[in-house]
Enzyme design. Structure first.
Site, mmCIF file in Angstrom:
data_model
loop_
_atom_site.group_PDB
_atom_site.id
_atom_site.type_symbol
_atom_site.label_atom_id
_atom_site.label_comp_id
_atom_site.label_asym_id
_atom_site.label_seq_id
_atom_site.Cartn_x
_atom_site.Cartn_y
_atom_site.Cartn_z
ATOM 1 N N GLU A 288 -8.914 -10.659 15.310
ATOM 2 C CA GLU A 288 -9.608 -9.498 14.767
ATOM 3 C C GLU A 288 -9.849 -8.523 15.908
ATOM 4 O OE1 GLU A 288 -13.734 -9.667 13.850
ATOM 5 O OE2 GLU A 288 -14.192 -11.148 15.380
ATOM 6 N N PHE A 348 -27.955 -27.819 17.881
ATOM 7 C CA PHE A 348 -28.063 -26.380 18.156
ATOM 8 C C PHE A 348 -28.742 -25.616 17.033
ATOM 9 C CE2 PHE A 348 -24.251 -27.960 20.330
ATOM 10 C CZ PHE A 348 -24.587 -27.676 21.633
HETATM 11 P P1 ADP Z 1 -16.173 -13.381 14.018
HETATM 12 O O1 ADP Z 1 -15.977 -12.022 13.481
HETATM 13 O O2 ADP Z 1 -17.285 -14.103 13.376
HETATM 14 O O3 ADP Z 1 -16.227 -13.373 15.496
HETATM 15 P P2 ADP Z 1 -13.496 -14.476 14.333
HETATM 16 O O4 ADP Z 1 -12.381 -14.239 13.414
HETATM 17 O O5 ADP Z 1 -13.445 -13.740 15.622
HETATM 18 O O6 ADP Z 1 -14.864 -14.187 13.594
HETATM 19 O O7 ADP Z 1 -13.600 -16.020 14.618
HETATM 20 C C1 ADP Z 1 -14.662 -16.594 15.353
HETATM 21 C C2 ADP Z 1 -14.185 -17.854 16.059
HETATM 22 O O8 ADP Z 1 -13.683 -18.825 15.129
HETATM 23 C C3 ADP Z 1 -13.037 -17.621 17.015
HETATM 24 O O9 ADP Z 1 -13.502 -17.261 18.276
HETATM 25 C C4 ADP Z 1 -12.322 -18.955 17.026
HETATM 26 O O10 ADP Z 1 -12.953 -19.846 17.894
HETATM 27 C C5 ADP Z 1 -12.539 -19.462 15.640
HETATM 28 N N1 ADP Z 1 -11.386 -19.135 14.788
HETATM 29 C C6 ADP Z 1 -11.269 -18.066 13.993
HETATM 30 N N2 ADP Z 1 -10.102 -18.073 13.330
HETATM 31 C C7 ADP Z 1 -9.452 -19.182 13.723
HETATM 32 C C8 ADP Z 1 -8.218 -19.772 13.389
HETATM 33 N N3 ADP Z 1 -7.419 -19.224 12.500
HETATM 34 N N4 ADP Z 1 -7.888 -20.925 13.984
HETATM 35 C C9 ADP Z 1 -8.704 -21.503 14.873
HETATM 36 N N5 ADP Z 1 -9.892 -21.017 15.230
HETATM 37 C C10 ADP Z 1 -10.279 -19.863 14.669
HETATM 38 P P1 ADP Z 2 -18.074 -11.637 17.487
HETATM 39 O O1 ADP Z 2 -18.445 -10.739 16.366
HETATM 40 O O2 ADP Z 2 -16.621 -11.674 17.724
HETATM 41 O O3 ADP Z 2 -18.693 -12.981 17.462
HETATM 42 P P2 ADP Z 2 -19.927 -11.202 19.622
HETATM 43 O O4 ADP Z 2 -19.909 -12.582 20.090
HETATM 44 O O5 ADP Z 2 -19.921 -10.085 20.577
HETATM 45 O O6 ADP Z 2 -18.639 -10.921 18.757
HETATM 46 O O7 ADP Z 2 -21.184 -11.122 18.610
HETATM 47 C C1 ADP Z 2 -21.710 -9.938 18.106
HETATM 48 C C2 ADP Z 2 -22.676 -10.295 17.009
HETATM 49 O O8 ADP Z 2 -24.002 -10.366 17.511
HETATM 50 C C3 ADP Z 2 -22.778 -9.269 15.955
HETATM 51 O O9 ADP Z 2 -21.748 -9.316 15.057
HETATM 52 C C4 ADP Z 2 -24.138 -9.611 15.324
HETATM 53 O O10 ADP Z 2 -24.039 -10.599 14.347
HETATM 54 C C5 ADP Z 2 -24.938 -10.146 16.465
HETATM 55 N N1 ADP Z 2 -25.985 -9.179 16.886
HETATM 56 C C6 ADP Z 2 -26.354 -8.055 16.284
HETATM 57 N N2 ADP Z 2 -27.321 -7.411 16.902
HETATM 58 C C7 ADP Z 2 -27.631 -8.147 17.947
HETATM 59 C C8 ADP Z 2 -28.579 -7.997 18.999
HETATM 60 N N3 ADP Z 2 -29.385 -6.954 19.107
HETATM 61 N N4 ADP Z 2 -28.624 -8.941 19.936
HETATM 62 C C9 ADP Z 2 -27.790 -9.984 19.865
HETATM 63 N N5 ADP Z 2 -26.880 -10.164 18.909
HETATM 64 C C10 ADP Z 2 -26.789 -9.275 17.949
HETATM 65 MG MG MG Z 3 -14.770 -12.638 16.619
#
Ligand code: ADP
Ligand code: ADP
Ligand code: MG
Length: 666
Positions: A288, A348
């Site tokens: 993504e 956790f």
């Molecule tokens: P988010 O928007 O919540 O960050 P992501 O699509 O980035 O969602 O996925 C979050 C985490 O889940 C990734 O960092 C990875 O560790 C795991 N993940 C997501 N999609 C896959 C996949 N297709 N296969 C394996 N791990 C995945």
């Molecule tokens: P991903 O979306 O791939 O997991 P990050 O690990 O950078 O990316 O996580 C960002 C997420 O943190 C946002 O999508 C949200 O759910 C959460 N978030 C929103 N606001 C805050 C904040 N003020 N402090 C910490 N986390 C937040």
């Molecule tokens: Mg992500």
């Protein structure tokens, strides 16, 4: 350049943005909910505007309130931070319509990338390699099963609007898909107000590697190398680093080129992140794109020397990027640990509460490393149930990976938090594990390294010495005090031979005062520990000292006949006894733990969403007993044994505490 910026966020990222604005001479406004009225961000900002009740849906997510606050204060631009409105194209458009600059990408780029289904389509078009799957919306559980079987298990169910690890579930079979589908849909609806779900292949044992991109409004897009974020629990990152120990220059260049190609394809014009999962063989697949500043941006800043918030502000103001790809290079290594209010010893599970004590390590240059701590809290603040349970982000930079790990270990050791449960012992454990040091990472790292859940690490010989010395020193202070009180005059000469009991180990020691500390002679090992520079007084929760020339800090608390001591990931009860009481102690019966196997308890505080059993019902191990929602996550509580339910103590809508009994077996 802008003269006033409004920050539409809270916590550490609001504080982080204020820091850069101050440096640039830009005035700041923060908005705040009732829960954040006394926050550090509000204290630091030049102006602050209340925007309503604690739930984000009534405050931080209400675009009209943010825009009204800009009008009221004369702010010219809005930085959305991450989460909240940061990836809402309508918000970016609403800002533009009001003549406000949205400090982020143009709304078209958010539209194209902010949604996972749409972004996957776009990525395929741009020639980016994607995770195999169904690039469309799933209609219902039956459809989900059909698609999953076409893709082949395991699969991942994902909310198209998802973020922050929410709205994601792995499914290994038909049952998982059916159950998971409704749970993911409910979670997505609750967290993002959008219940579209898609399905892709679950890549087993991958690594999470992402590329930081940066574009301006003049068509230039660069990448600022990668971050590896494979240490995750619940698909959420906990430890990130830059660069990645997996990548070589060729793979780095290939990933960077794909990320830039995708960003260019959508006219990207701010800081953003293209996320990939990578195989151990360095194959990689697009996951993504996050069209915003990322939580883990500090590690990129530490290895590039750039201030990403400053770059975002400059490009939003129309400036050209002041450098090109060839000007950029990786300098050293950086690691970030997310310090969360959560209990690592109990899966956790998120925790909340007041930060009764909050003591962060000193920031800045140390001997061989640099410490940075991005925090939005101070002692006495509350970690509330309304927002992300992150307490702070601790980062360490070193000239190489080993130095960064050592620096992080040291900084974590100096961090002390009391109040809500927190994950400092867990983070320390990872820094101390040989596998982490070798860089053999995977998103399955946590379940693989802690298959029975996190229970801390066994103390090393060095840690046993730390605990022995600290316990003896504290014991000596206390006996002196007591002696003082009893005699009313000068301190009694303390006895100098003792038995130190640590877990099931016993050590005979002889103590002698030394300059500013203590000498501990280990009588059976013929070794002498020298403890100096002791910094501790009775009642203090942290013991600091230098043992055999090495500085350490440990958390200490009084316990019957001794102390509870935590040094990094090792926790022990340490007793200092006279030889006679040590003998008696040995004959004490071992306490039996209460039998709780008949009880189904809530593992965390939360809200009961549904109860799936009734009294008198027969259930099998693994069947759902009820669903409890905590921190916007739906958690299925399953029976851990076969049996007949004798009583059900909870109903949908109840709020329950951790350990509250939900149901009982007969
Ligand atoms: P988010 O928007 O919540 O960050 P992501 O699509 O980035 O969602 O996925 C979050 C985490 O889940 C990734 O960092 C990875 O560790 C795991 N993940 C997501 N999609 C896959 C996949 N297709 N296969 C394996 N791990 C995945
Ligand atoms: P991903 O979306 O791939 O997991 P990050 O690990 O950078 O990316 O996580 C960002 C997420 O943190 C946002 O999508 C949200 O759910 C959460 N978030 C929103 N606001 C805050 C904040 N003020 N402090 C910490 N986390 C937040
Ligand atoms: Mg992500």
């Amino acid at each position: 350049m802008f003269s006033k910026i409004l920050i539409a966020n809270r916590g550490e990222i609001a504080v982080r943005i204020i820091g850069t604005c101050r440096k640039m001479g830009i005035a700041t406004v923060v908005v705040y909910s009732e829960a954040d009225a006394g926050s550090l961000a509000v204290e630091m900002a030049d102006e602050s505007v209340p925007i309503g009740p604690p739930p984000a849906a009534q405050s931080y997510l209400v675009a009209e309130k943010i825009i009204a606050a800009c009008r009221a204060t004369g702010a010219e631009a809005v930085h959305p931070g991450f989460g909240f409105l940061s990836e809402r194209a309508e918000f970016a458009r609403a800002c533009a319509a009001e003549g406000l600059v949205f400090i982020g990408p143009n709304p078209g780029a958010i539209d194209a990338m902010g949604d996972k289904i749409a972004s996957k389509r776009k990525a395929l078009e741009a020639g980016v390699s994607c995770v195999p799957g169904y690039v469309g919306e799933i209609e219902g559980p039956e459809h989900a099963v059909t698609i999953s079987e076409e893709i082949g298990y395991p699969v991942m169910l994902k909310a198209s609007a998802g973020g922050g690890g929410k709205g994601i579930r792995i499914a290994w079979n038909r049952r998982d898909v059916k159950e998971g589908f409704s749970a993911v849909r409910a979670e997505a609806k609750g967290a993002f107000g959008d219940d579209r779900i898609f399905i892709e292949k679950f890549i087993v044992d991958p690594r999470h590697i992402e590329i930081q991109v940066l574009g301006d409004k003049h068509g230039q897009v660069l990448h600022l190398f990668e971050r590896e974020c494979s240490i995750q629990r619940r698909n959420q990152k906990v430890i990130e680093e830059a660069p990645s120990p997996l990548l070589d220059a060729t793979t780095r260049a290939a990933m960077g080129a794909q990320a830039v190609a995708l960003a260019k394809a959508v006219g990207y014009d701010s800081a953003g992140t293209v996320e990939f999962v990578a195989g151990q063989d360095k194959s990689f697949y697009f996951l993504e794109m996050n069209t915003r500043l990322q939580v883990e941006h500090p590690v990129t800043e530490l290895i590039t020397g750039l201030d990403l918030v400053e770059q975002m502000i400059r490009v939003a103001a129309g400036e050209k990027l002041g450098f090109s790809q060839k000007d950029l290079a990786i300098n050293g290594w950086a690691i970030e640990s997310r310090i969360y209010a959560e209990d690592p010893y109990r899966g956790f599970l998120p925790s909340i509460g007041r930060l009764v004590r909050y003591h962060a390590p000193k920031e800045g240059k140390r001997d061989g490393f640099i410490v940075r701590n991005d925090a939005g809290v101070r002692e006495g603040d509350e970690i509330s149930m309304f927002y992300d349970p992150m307490i702070s982000k601790l980062a360490a930079w070193g000239p190489d990976r080993g130095a960064a790990i050592d620096g992080m270990g040291q900084a974590l050791e100096e961090f002390h938090i009391e109040g809500p449960a927190q994950n400092l012992p867990f983070l320390s454990a990872v820094m101390d594990q040989p596998r982490f040091r070798e860089g053999a990472l995977s998103t399955a790292y946590i379940p693989e390294q802690f298959p029975d859940g996190f229970q801390g690490l066994e103390p090393t010989p060095w840690q046993l010495n730390v605990m022995t010395a600290a316990a003896c020193a504290m014991h000596r202070v206390q006996t002196r005090r007591n002696g003082h009180a009893l005699s009313g005059l000068k301190p009694a000469q303390p006895r100098d031979e003792w038995i130190v009991v640590i877990g099931d180990k016993k050590r005979r020691v002889r103590l002698a005062d030394a300059d500013g500390g203590l000498e501990v002679e280990l009588l059976d090992e013929q070794h002498r520990l020298v403890l100096s520079a002791v910094d501790w007084r009775p009642g203090r929760p942290v013991f600091q000292g230098v043992l055999d020339g090495r500085r350490f800090a440990a958390e200490v608390a009084p316990a019957a006949e001794g102390f509870r001591i935590r040094h990094r990931a090792a926790r022990q009860r340490v007793l200092v006894l006279t030889p006679i009481s040590a003998e008696l102690h040995e004959r004490l019966p071992v306490k039996q733990a209460a039998d709780t196997s008949r009880l189904v308890v809530s593992p965390m505080p939360g809200l009961v969403v549904s109860v799936e059993v009734v009294a008198g019902q027969e259930v099998k191990s693994g069947e759902t007993v009820c669903v409890v929602e905590a921190m916007k996550m739906q958690n299925i509580i399953r029976a851990e044994r076969d049996g007949v339910i004798k009583a059900v103590n909870a109903k949908a809508g109840d709020s329950v505490a951790a350990d509250e009994v939900l149901a009982e077996f007969g």
